[in-house]
Every structure is written in C-alpha cells, then in structure tokens.
Scaffold this motif. Structure first.
Motif, PDB file in Angstrom:
ATOM      1  N   GLU A  18       0.462  -1.163  -0.489  1.00  0.00           N
ATOM      2  CA  GLU A  18      -0.160  -0.457   0.556  1.00  0.00           C
ATOM      3  C   GLU A  18       0.333   1.052   0.219  1.00  0.00           C
ATOM      4  O   GLU A  18       0.554   2.425  -1.063  1.00  0.00           O
ATOM      5  N   VAL A  19       2.033   1.504   1.034  1.00  0.00           N
ATOM      6  CA  VAL A  19       2.690   2.329   0.843  1.00  0.00           C
ATOM      7  C   VAL A  19       4.014   2.751  -0.711  1.00  0.00           C
ATOM      8  O   VAL A  19       3.156   3.605  -1.197  1.00  0.00           O
ATOM      9  N   ASN A  20       3.355   1.611  -1.026  1.00  0.00           N
ATOM     10  CA  ASN A  20       4.205   1.276  -3.219  1.00  0.00           C
ATOM     11  C   ASN A  20       3.420   1.911  -4.091  1.00  0.00           C
ATOM     12  O   ASN A  20       3.573   2.861  -4.214  1.00  0.00           O
TER      13      ASN A  20
ATOM     14  N   LEU B 152       2.843  10.690   4.324  1.00  0.00           N
ATOM     15  CA  LEU B 152       2.482  10.374   5.538  1.00  0.00           C
ATOM     16  C   LEU B 152       2.797   9.014   5.748  1.00  0.00           C
ATOM     17  O   LEU B 152       2.256   8.048   6.503  1.00  0.00           O
ATOM     18  N   SER B 153       2.264   7.969   4.205  1.00  0.00           N
ATOM     19  CA  SER B 153       2.391   6.631   4.445  1.00  0.00           C
ATOM     20  C   SER B 153       3.591   6.241   4.516  1.00  0.00           C
ATOM     21  O   SER B 153       4.068   5.154   5.732  1.00  0.00           O
ATOM     22  N   PHE B 154       4.533   6.743   4.378  1.00  0.00           N
ATOM     23  CA  PHE B 154       6.144   6.519   4.590  1.00  0.00           C
ATOM     24  C   PHE B 154       7.068   6.968   6.046  1.00  0.00           C
ATOM     25  O   PHE B 154       7.352   6.034   6.259  1.00  0.00           O
ATOM     26  N   GLN B 155       6.611   7.717   6.390  1.00  0.00           N
ATOM     27  CA  GLN B 155       6.919   8.378   8.008  1.00  0.00           C
ATOM     28  C   GLN B 155       5.515   7.315   9.225  1.00  0.00           C
ATOM     29  O   GLN B 155       6.958   6.554   9.678  1.00  0.00           O
ATOM     30  N   MET B 156       5.052   6.978   8.443  1.00  0.00           N
ATOM     31  CA  MET B 156       4.244   5.389   9.630  1.00  0.00           C
ATOM     32  C   MET B 156       4.782   4.172   9.213  1.00  0.00           C
ATOM     33  O   MET B 156       5.262   3.372  10.469  1.00  0.00           O
ATOM     34  N   MET B 157       5.427   4.130   8.051  1.00  0.00           N
ATOM     35  CA  MET B 157       6.107   2.699   7.672  1.00  0.00           C
ATOM     36  C   MET B 157       7.237   2.491   8.453  1.00  0.00           C
ATOM     37  O   MET B 157       7.745   1.485   8.974  1.00  0.00           O
ATOM     38  N   MET B 158       7.869   3.666   8.512  1.00  0.00           N
ATOM     39  CA  MET B 158       9.301   4.090   9.084  1.00  0.00           C
ATOM     40  C   MET B 158       9.644   3.757  10.645  1.00  0.00           C
ATOM     41  O   MET B 158      10.130   3.420  11.626  1.00  0.00           O
ATOM     42  N   ALA B 159       8.118   4.837  10.891  1.00  0.00           N
ATOM     43  CA  ALA B 159       8.413   4.477  12.836  1.00  0.00           C
ATOM     44  C   ALA B 159       8.131   2.696  12.963  1.00  0.00           C
ATOM     45  O   ALA B 159       8.709   2.202  13.817  1.00  0.00           O
ATOM     46  N   VAL B 160       7.312   2.257  12.197  1.00  0.00           N
ATOM     47  CA  VAL B 160       6.830   0.318  12.424  1.00  0.00           C
ATOM     48  C   VAL B 160       7.976   0.018  12.087  1.00  0.00           C
ATOM     49  O   VAL B 160       8.341  -1.087  13.179  1.00  0.00           O
ATOM     50  N   ARG B 161       8.585   0.456  11.563  1.00  0.00           N
ATOM     51  CA  ARG B 161       9.823   0.222  11.004  1.00  0.00           C
ATOM     52  C   ARG B 161      10.720  -0.555  12.466  1.00  0.00           C
ATOM     53  O   ARG B 161      11.489  -1.278  12.651  1.00  0.00           O
TER      54      ARG B 161
END
Length: 105
Positions: free
Chosen positions: A46-48, A81-90
């Motif tokens: 979804e981020v991609n 925003l999606s990328f920032q969320m993915m990095m936070a989860v990572r």
C-alpha cells in the motif's frame, strides 16, 4: 464520503494463543486468518502504491496532462505520511527485536 479518499483501516480480529501457531508461525492458517508477515507485506504494498500514485500525479502535473495541483499535492502528502508511518513501525519492530535479544535466559 471521505474528501481525501483515504480508506479506513479495518479492525483487528482476536489474537490467537501462541500454542496454536503452526510451523510457519501463522496462527490458524486453515481458518483463513492473516499472519503478521502478510499484514506487513500488504502494508508495504500500500505504501508502494501510494508512492507510485504520487509520482504519477506529479508527472502529470509537470507534463501538463493535468492542471489539478490539489490532487497532486494530496497524493504526495498521502505518500509521505504513509512512508513516515512505515518507518515508525520499522523502528518499533527493530527496538522490540533488540529488547528481546537483550533478555537473559
């Protein structure tokens, strides 16, 4: 109707006990439940997709195919925003992994 056209996140189902996990680590695979790895893959896809859509909107705006700057900016912000969320989860996953590795047996 959502003006940003952002899909809502479905609620999570109940968590299965660890004793019911199979060899692959997915609980209740025969029952059609989604595993953690599958959720991560879906989130990355979804981020991609959001990033690809933002790239397409920006390209259309720059080439003149589209004059709708509002849609392009929303797509770029959604992707960011999606990328920032993915990095936070990572980061949280890495922190949890390090914490488990520090545990003494």
């Amino acid at each position: 109707m959502d003006p940003l056209n952002i899909p809502s996140i479905p609620p999570l189902g109940p968590v299965s006990p660890a004793s019911q996990t199979g060899a692959g680590g997915v609980a209740g695979g025969a029952q059609g439940e989604v595993g953690f790895g599958d959720l991560l893959k879906q989130a990355l896809q979804e981020v991609n997709q959001a990033s690809a859509q933002a790239d397409g909107e920006a390209r259309n705006l720059m080439t003149g195919e589209s004059a709708d700057m509002h849609t392009a900016m929303l797509a770029v912000q959604k992707a960011d925003l999606s990328f920032q969320m993915m990095m936070a989860v990572r980061s949280k996953l890495i922190d949890a992994y390090r914490e488990v590795m520090r545990m003494q047996m």
